[in-house]
Every structure is written in C-alpha cells, then in structure tokens.
Design a protein around this motif. Structure first.
Motif, PDB file in Angstrom:
ATOM      1  N   THR A  64      -6.130 -24.007   8.042  1.00  0.00           N
ATOM      2  CA  THR A  64      -4.933 -24.465   7.661  1.00  0.00           C
ATOM      3  C   THR A  64      -4.534 -24.108   6.192  1.00  0.00           C
ATOM      4  OG1 THR A  64      -5.374 -26.481   8.935  1.00  0.00           O
ATOM      5  CG2 THR A  64      -3.634 -26.618   7.466  1.00  0.00           C
ATOM      6  N   ARG A  65      -5.692 -23.846   5.300  1.00  0.00           N
ATOM      7  CA  ARG A  65      -5.330 -23.457   4.024  1.00  0.00           C
ATOM      8  C   ARG A  65      -4.991 -21.891   3.980  1.00  0.00           C
ATOM      9  NH1 ARG A  65      -9.411 -25.337  -0.558  1.00  0.00           N
ATOM     10  NH2 ARG A  65     -10.399 -23.556   0.167  1.00  0.00           N
ATOM     11  N   LEU A  66      -5.689 -21.258   4.817  1.00  0.00           N
ATOM     12  CA  LEU A  66      -5.491 -19.935   4.908  1.00  0.00           C
ATOM     13  C   LEU A  66      -4.042 -19.552   5.352  1.00  0.00           C
ATOM     14  CD1 LEU A  66      -7.138 -16.749   5.100  1.00  0.00           C
ATOM     15  CD2 LEU A  66      -6.598 -17.186   7.242  1.00  0.00           C
ATOM     16  N   SER A 164      -6.977 -12.281  -5.853  1.00  0.00           N
ATOM     17  CA  SER A 164      -6.859 -11.759  -7.424  1.00  0.00           C
ATOM     18  C   SER A 164      -7.647 -12.892  -8.121  1.00  0.00           C
ATOM     19  CB  SER A 164      -5.374 -11.916  -7.599  1.00  0.00           C
ATOM     20  OG  SER A 164      -4.618 -11.002  -6.972  1.00  0.00           O
ATOM     21  N   TYR A 165      -9.100 -12.650  -8.019  1.00  0.00           N
ATOM     22  CA  TYR A 165      -9.966 -13.704  -8.693  1.00  0.00           C
ATOM     23  C   TYR A 165     -10.661 -13.033  -9.781  1.00  0.00           C
ATOM     24  CZ  TYR A 165     -10.124 -18.231  -6.178  1.00  0.00           C
ATOM     25  OH  TYR A 165      -9.618 -19.250  -5.702  1.00  0.00           O
ATOM     26  N   ALA A 166      -9.949 -11.849 -10.267  1.00  0.00           N
ATOM     27  CA  ALA A 166     -10.634 -11.420 -11.706  1.00  0.00           C
ATOM     28  C   ALA A 166     -10.715 -12.600 -12.730  1.00  0.00           C
ATOM     29  CB  ALA A 166      -9.857  -9.991 -12.010  1.00  0.00           C
ATOM     30  N   VAL A 167      -9.632 -13.348 -12.862  1.00  0.00           N
ATOM     31  CA  VAL A 167      -9.516 -14.191 -13.735  1.00  0.00           C
ATOM     32  C   VAL A 167     -10.396 -15.254 -13.646  1.00  0.00           C
ATOM     33  CG1 VAL A 167      -7.940 -16.348 -14.729  1.00  0.00           C
ATOM     34  CG2 VAL A 167      -6.972 -14.043 -14.273  1.00  0.00           C
ATOM     35  N   ASN A 168     -10.681 -15.727 -12.384  1.00  0.00           N
ATOM     36  CA  ASN A 168     -11.631 -16.653 -12.170  1.00  0.00           C
ATOM     37  C   ASN A 168     -13.158 -16.418 -12.447  1.00  0.00           C
ATOM     38  OD1 ASN A 168      -9.142 -16.820 -10.253  1.00  0.00           O
ATOM     39  ND2 ASN A 168      -9.867 -18.693  -9.705  1.00  0.00           N
ATOM     40  N   THR A 169     -13.082 -15.051 -12.167  1.00  0.00           N
ATOM     41  CA  THR A 169     -14.573 -14.716 -12.603  1.00  0.00           C
ATOM     42  C   THR A 169     -14.806 -14.454 -14.056  1.00  0.00           C
ATOM     43  OG1 THR A 169     -14.030 -12.208 -11.903  1.00  0.00           O
ATOM     44  CG2 THR A 169     -15.095 -13.681 -10.504  1.00  0.00           C
ATOM     45  N   LEU A 193      -6.858 -29.698 -14.725  1.00  0.00           N
ATOM     46  CA  LEU A 193      -6.457 -29.139 -13.508  1.00  0.00           C
ATOM     47  C   LEU A 193      -7.849 -29.075 -12.569  1.00  0.00           C
ATOM     48  CD1 LEU A 193      -4.393 -26.343 -14.933  1.00  0.00           C
ATOM     49  CD2 LEU A 193      -3.600 -28.346 -13.986  1.00  0.00           C
ATOM     50  N   GLU A 194      -8.574 -27.786 -12.415  1.00  0.00           N
ATOM     51  CA  GLU A 194      -9.607 -27.707 -11.703  1.00  0.00           C
ATOM     52  C   GLU A 194     -10.590 -26.743 -12.233  1.00  0.00           C
ATOM     53  OE1 GLU A 194      -8.067 -25.333  -8.021  1.00  0.00           O
ATOM     54  OE2 GLU A 194      -6.844 -24.067  -9.564  1.00  0.00           O
ATOM     55  N   GLY A 195     -11.591 -26.372 -11.317  1.00  0.00           N
ATOM     56  CA  GLY A 195     -12.740 -25.636 -12.111  1.00  0.00           C
ATOM     57  C   GLY A 195     -12.139 -24.181 -11.415  1.00  0.00           C
ATOM     58  N   ALA A 196     -13.239 -23.042 -12.042  1.00  0.00           N
ATOM     59  CA  ALA A 196     -12.752 -21.683 -11.752  1.00  0.00           C
ATOM     60  C   ALA A 196     -12.627 -21.405 -10.114  1.00  0.00           C
ATOM     61  CB  ALA A 196     -13.872 -20.825 -12.369  1.00  0.00           C
ATOM     62  N   THR A 197     -13.612 -22.198  -9.703  1.00  0.00           N
ATOM     63  CA  THR A 197     -13.998 -22.203  -7.990  1.00  0.00           C
ATOM     64  C   THR A 197     -14.253 -23.429  -7.357  1.00  0.00           C
ATOM     65  OG1 THR A 197     -16.197 -21.378  -8.221  1.00  0.00           O
ATOM     66  CG2 THR A 197     -14.437 -19.560  -8.006  1.00  0.00           C
ATOM     67  N   ALA A 198     -13.621 -24.647  -8.158  1.00  0.00           N
ATOM     68  CA  ALA A 198     -14.104 -25.599  -7.453  1.00  0.00           C
ATOM     69  C   ALA A 198     -13.137 -26.900  -8.170  1.00  0.00           C
ATOM     70  CB  ALA A 198     -15.466 -26.171  -8.044  1.00  0.00           C
ATOM     71  N   ASN A 199     -13.208 -27.939  -7.322  1.00  0.00           N
ATOM     72  CA  ASN A 199     -12.203 -29.007  -7.884  1.00  0.00           C
ATOM     73  C   ASN A 199     -13.072 -30.105  -8.552  1.00  0.00           C
ATOM     74  OD1 ASN A 199     -10.889 -28.576  -4.965  1.00  0.00           O
ATOM     75  ND2 ASN A 199      -9.325 -28.757  -6.607  1.00  0.00           N
ATOM     76  N   LEU A 200     -12.383 -30.916  -9.262  1.00  0.00           N
ATOM     77  CA  LEU A 200     -12.881 -31.854 -10.158  1.00  0.00           C
ATOM     78  C   LEU A 200     -12.659 -33.285  -9.883  1.00  0.00           C
ATOM     79  CD1 LEU A 200     -14.239 -32.453 -13.081  1.00  0.00           C
ATOM     80  CD2 LEU A 200     -11.756 -32.765 -13.787  1.00  0.00           C
ATOM     81  N   PRO A 219      -5.668 -27.321  -2.971  1.00  0.00           N
ATOM     82  CA  PRO A 219      -6.181 -28.384  -2.485  1.00  0.00           C
ATOM     83  C   PRO A 219      -7.506 -28.359  -1.698  1.00  0.00           C
ATOM     84  CG  PRO A 219      -4.438 -27.390  -1.192  1.00  0.00           C
ATOM     85  CD  PRO A 219      -4.754 -26.652  -2.438  1.00  0.00           C
ATOM     86  N   GLY A 220      -8.633 -28.812  -2.333  1.00  0.00           N
ATOM     87  CA  GLY A 220     -10.083 -28.630  -2.091  1.00  0.00           C
ATOM     88  C   GLY A 220     -10.269 -29.266  -0.749  1.00  0.00           C
ATOM     89  N   THR A 221     -10.983 -28.457   0.233  1.00  0.00           N
ATOM     90  CA  THR A 221     -11.459 -29.191   1.497  1.00  0.00           C
ATOM     91  C   THR A 221     -12.736 -30.011   1.092  1.00  0.00           C
ATOM     92  OG1 THR A 221     -12.933 -27.179   1.945  1.00  0.00           O
ATOM     93  CG2 THR A 221     -10.943 -26.931   2.735  1.00  0.00           C
ATOM     94  N   THR A 222     -13.723 -29.585   0.157  1.00  0.00           N
ATOM     95  CA  THR A 222     -14.815 -30.298  -0.244  1.00  0.00           C
ATOM     96  C   THR A 222     -14.337 -31.794  -0.944  1.00  0.00           C
ATOM     97  OG1 THR A 222     -15.806 -28.244  -0.638  1.00  0.00           O
ATOM     98  CG2 THR A 222     -17.155 -30.159  -1.253  1.00  0.00           C
ATOM     99  N   LEU A 255     -18.169 -31.060 -10.022  1.00  0.00           N
ATOM    100  CA  LEU A 255     -17.455 -29.977  -9.586  1.00  0.00           C
ATOM    101  C   LEU A 255     -17.684 -29.702  -8.131  1.00  0.00           C
ATOM    102  CD1 LEU A 255     -17.118 -27.160 -12.218  1.00  0.00           C
ATOM    103  CD2 LEU A 255     -15.235 -28.724 -11.317  1.00  0.00           C
ATOM    104  N   VAL A 256     -16.879 -30.081  -7.145  1.00  0.00           N
ATOM    105  CA  VAL A 256     -16.928 -30.160  -5.653  1.00  0.00           C
ATOM    106  C   VAL A 256     -16.253 -28.571  -5.329  1.00  0.00           C
ATOM    107  CG1 VAL A 256     -17.462 -32.324  -5.744  1.00  0.00           C
ATOM    108  CG2 VAL A 256     -14.934 -31.460  -4.990  1.00  0.00           C
ATOM    109  N   SER A 257     -16.920 -27.871  -4.201  1.00  0.00           N
ATOM    110  CA  SER A 257     -16.803 -26.923  -3.597  1.00  0.00           C
ATOM    111  C   SER A 257     -17.220 -26.612  -2.378  1.00  0.00           C
ATOM    112  CB  SER A 257     -16.760 -25.719  -4.552  1.00  0.00           C
ATOM    113  OG  SER A 257     -17.927 -25.495  -5.162  1.00  0.00           O
ATOM    114  N   SER A 258     -16.894 -25.661  -1.537  1.00  0.00           N
ATOM    115  CA  SER A 258     -17.692 -25.219  -0.217  1.00  0.00           C
ATOM    116  C   SER A 258     -19.049 -24.329  -0.794  1.00  0.00           C
ATOM    117  CB  SER A 258     -16.989 -24.228   0.426  1.00  0.00           C
ATOM    118  OG  SER A 258     -15.714 -24.950   0.908  1.00  0.00           O
ATOM    119  N   VAL A 259     -19.787 -24.257  -0.198  1.00  0.00           N
ATOM    120  CA  VAL A 259     -21.088 -23.780  -0.477  1.00  0.00           C
ATOM    121  C   VAL A 259     -21.903 -24.325  -1.644  1.00  0.00           C
ATOM    122  CG1 VAL A 259     -22.447 -21.350  -0.895  1.00  0.00           C
ATOM    123  CG2 VAL A 259     -19.854 -21.474   0.126  1.00  0.00           C
TER     124      VAL A 259
END
Ligand code: PLP
Length: 292
Positions: A64-66, A164-169, A193-200, A219-222, A255-259
């Motif tokens: 759905t998010r895709l 475009s994740y150059a900023v996140n990395t 706000l949020e983490g680089a690749t995760a929600n708080l 909007p984080g699935t995790t 910090l919560v995220s997939s994986v």
C-alpha cells in the motif's frame, strides 16, 4: 561482494505498470540498463520487507505504501498482485534463513524509454541482536525543513519512500562520526520527526508516543504493528507532536523499522536513556511473529 544467498527477480512491466511476468535470474546477472533513472537520478520508489523463515511480514502495508509513494512521484500505479507475487517468489527462496529481507524497486525506467523498471532483491539479514538488546546511541540532527513541508512544498516528496537515499546514508555517516549508531531528524521549527531509516517511539508517562505522520515523515509499517501489539497488551499509545524537550521526559525510546525491528535507544545525544529490556524483547518477539 558475495551474493551466494541472494535472490533476484526481474519484473516485466507494461507502460501502465501492469506486471506481465516475474522472472528469477542469477543475482549477479546484468539486470539494470546504465541509463535507468533509478541509477542516474534516484527517480523511483522502493520498499524493504522483513522476511521470517520465508514469510513476508506486513506485506500488505508495504505494498500500500509503495502505491502511495508511486502516486506522489506520478509513476504508473503499481500492479500490487504482481508485486506481491514477486516478493513471495523471492521470499520462498530464503525460507531456510530465520531472518531475511526483500527490497522491491520501481523506477521510472530507462531515460527516454516508455516503461517503468521493477525488480525484487532478497538476502539473509545481518545479525541485529546487539542493537535489539544492548540498544543504540542516537543523535538529533536538523533536517532543515519545516514541519509543514509536506503541505507547503509537496514537490520535495517528504514522506515518500524514494530511491534518493543519499541524504539518509549521509546522516548515518554523520552519526558514526559523532560516535553514535543512528540519528533522529528534527524539523527546522523544532519538531521531532523520524530516524534516517526508522520511526521513533518513546515512552512518556507510561504511554508509547510516536510523531504524527503529517510532518512529512514515512508512515512506518513497524510502528503501526508495534502500536497494534501494544493496544492488544493494554499499553496505551498516542500519536502526538514531540519536541526535543519532550524527549528529556522519555523513560524509554526505540527506533523501529523493518529488518532491524525495535532497537531500544540507550542515549540521545549524550543523555543516557534507560533500556527496557523486557518490553524491547516482547516487542521484537511480536514483530518477528507477524505475517502478511
Ligand atoms: N522512516 C524512514 C525514512 C525509513 O526509511 C523507514 C524504513 O526504511 C522507516 C521510517 C520505517 O518504516 P518501516 O517500519 O515500514 O520499515
């Protein structure tokens, strides 16, 4: 890099975004055109889905998010049944691994071409047990956008999961330079706000709190699954506005995220945050037990 355990599926996409075929190929086979806009402009969207013993977790919300991200980029609407099949085909090849992940990518296609490009890549996960049990150190970093960026400047695509994740990395490298493992973004007007690749997720006065998603964050699935699990276990939850000052009152944070799932935060900037080992383990058990 050794990709012996990796699995790659290429999707044949029609101009409309319809998935005509899903083909498993050798992971090291040449797959991407040098002028694909994924590579040259980061012009596309992606999702990364956790796989537990071959079973995708939260697959529906990821798809759905895709579709939501694709709509924000004016990409053809993804054929979600076809993408689902691609994830399942890759995931089943990873069933021998207790934890793995599948990344699905939809790009605008080859520059000058007439159809999108899609592929799904899966591999066994790294070992995240230290992050999940000992916790991680995070720093607060200014994102440089105001908290109403999603409404004032939708062309900045805040809240879309773009390639475009150059900023996140870069943010992760900045965190490492400052002796931390990860970062949490703060808006230019001082909203967390949020983490680089995760929600708080933070615990304040026995309530689990996460920032509102209309702040231009993903909007984080995790995070959604953590809150669903908490509600089922009598733990109150709230979606709210948080400032760095509020974080001083938190007696636990994740910090919560997939994986990686739920990584307890043990320090924010240089302030120690207690790790609730029992609650973190329960969260991670619940996340690992998820199915589609
Ligand atoms: N926020 C950002 C910027 C992300 O990149 C991610 C995941 O990669 C998340 C949040 C967490 O989303 P999810 O829990 O769906 O993996």
């Amino acid at each position: 890099m050794n990709h012996r355990s990796a699995v790659l599926a290429l999707l044949d996409l029609a101009l409309s975004g319809r998935v005509d075929a899903v083909r498993l190929v050798e992971p090291d086979s040449p797959a991407l055109h040098a002028l694909d806009l994924a590579a040259t402009r980061g012009d596309g969207v992606f999702e990364t889905i956790s796989i537990g013993a071959g079973r995708p977790q939260a697959l529906r919300p990821h798809l759905t998010r895709l579709a939501a991200s694709a709509a924000m980029l004016d990409l053809p609407s993804p054929d979600l049944d076809g993408w689902r099949e691609a994830v399942l085909r890759v995931a089943e090849r990873l069933a021998e691994h207790p934890e793995s992940w599948v990344k699905i990518v939809l790009s605008r296609g080859v520059d000058g071409g007439d159809r999108p490009t899609g592929w799904a890549w899966g591999e066994p996960s790294a070992d995240f047990s230290a992050a999940r049990t000992d916790g991680i150190r995070v720093i607060l970093l200014d994102r440089g956008y105001s908290s109403d960026v999603a409404t004032t400047s939708p062309w900045l695509l805040a809240g879309a999961k773009t390639l475009s994740y150059a900023v996140n990395t870069a943010v992760k490298r900045e965190a490492a330079r400052r002796g931390a493992d990860d970062a949490v973004f703060v808006s230019s007007d001082g909203i967390v706000l949020e983490g680089a690749t995760a929600n708080l997720v933070v615990r304040i006065d026995d309530v689990l709190v996460t920032p509102r998603t209309d702040l231009g964050i993903l909007p984080g699935t995790t995070q959604a699954d953590v809150f669903r699990w908490a509600a089922g276990h009598g733990i109150p939850t709230r979606i709210d506005t948080l400032t760095p000052h509020d974080l001083l009152r938190a007696d636990a944070a994740w910090l919560v995220s997939s994986v990686r799932h739920a990584a307890p935060i043990r320090a924010i900037d240089d302030r120690a945050v207690p790790v609730d080992a029992e609650l973190s383990a329960a969260m991670n058990d619940a996340l690992a037990a998820r199915t589609e």
